[in-house]
Write an enzyme that holds these catalytic residues in place. Structure first.
Site, PDB file in Angstrom:
ATOM      1  CE  LYS A 115      -4.981   3.798  -7.035  1.00 34.71           C
ATOM      2  NZ  LYS A 115      -3.627   4.222  -7.318  1.00 34.71           N
ATOM      3  CG  HIS A 117      -7.134   3.711  -3.164  1.00 36.21           C
ATOM      4  ND1 HIS A 117      -7.980   2.873  -3.857  1.00 36.21           N
ATOM      5  CD2 HIS A 117      -5.887   3.273  -3.430  1.00 36.21           C
ATOM      6  CE1 HIS A 117      -7.269   1.965  -4.486  1.00 36.21           C
ATOM      7  NE2 HIS A 117      -5.993   2.186  -4.247  1.00 36.21           N
TER       8      HIS A 117
END
Ligand code: OMP
Length: 229
Positions: A115, A117
């Site tokens: 991921k 963000h």
């Protein structure tokens, strides 16, 4: 006479049979081998059955810790996807079995895709860095998935101290070698590789349950593919 199975093994075997986790027939394994039985841990998917499975893992860890003074761990790591509920549920049961000893054990799992963000990263749950980690998974056959998990723990700076699976199929993997994938994993990692049940347990536990022809087929399979450790 053969010893009866310890109670947590017998309980898990009964739950596995009653919920079609353990089935008999003709199955093609990931390795391509034809097996007379299959263990589908994904079917431990109800309140009762996931608790039974997690309890069995917790007792297996407890037995190992009790017979190996000094052996301990901080985090249970369950590789995505199938290891995730196993790590979470078993962490809960560790708290149930011995809260004083294990109340602070963490759980963690990896994301299949990093991921980029928000909080970012590939690990969800307890941090692995500098921690003693046990990997928990369902079934190890060739050990491909497990090897990846071992690499993930190391890449995160975790110290691998053990591996636990629900079922050790006790099969040879390589032509010309009698060693099982668990045996190879022990050799490769140098840590204990535990299982709740193995093929020998299933053969013992199934006797007297009215499944004579299934037991015979398991024995034949063991004679053909059984590992020596
Ligand atoms: P390896 O990555 O080769 O060790 O294979 C492990 C996987 O085999 C498991 O995660 C399952 O997808 C699958 N499996 C079972 O779940 N139960 C079995 O009884 C046998 C297998 C298998 O295909 O060998």
């Amino acid at each position: 006479a053969q010893q009866p199975l310890p109670s947590h093994k017998a309980a898990l075997l009964a739950t596995a049979i009653d919920n079609n986790v353990l089935t008999f027939g003709t199955f093609t394994l990931k390795s391509g081998r034809t097996s007379p039985y299959f263990f589908n841990a994904g079917l431990f998917n109800t309140a009762k059955t996931i608790r039974a499975l997690a309890t069995a893992y917790a007792h297996t860890l407890l037995d190992h810790a009790n017979t190996n003074p000094g052996w301990e761990f901080d985090v249970l790591f369950g590789p995505a996807y199938k290891g995730i509920p196993l790590a979470v549920a078993t962490a809960g049961q560790l708290g149930e079995v011995d809260e004083e000893r294990w109340g602070d054990v963490g759980y963690a799992f990896n994301r299949k895709e990093a991921k980029d963000h928000g909080e970012g990263g590939t690990i969800v749950g307890a941090a692995l860095s500098g921690k003693k980690v046990v990997i928990i998974d369902d079934v190890m056959t060739a050990g491909t998935a497990m090897t990846e998990a071992v690499d993930t723990v190391k890449a995160q700076g975790g110290q691998l101290v053990g591996i636990i699976v629900a079922l050790d199929r006790q099969e040879t993997m390589k032509e010309g070698s009698k060693m099982s994938s668990l045996g190879m994993m022990r050799e490769k990692t140098g840590v204990p590789v535990l299982s709740v049940l193995n093929l020998a347990d299933m053969i013992v536990g199934l006797k007297g349950r009215g499944t004579e022809s299934d037991v015979k087929r398991l024995e034949q399979y063991r004679a053909q593919y059984g590992a020596s450790n």
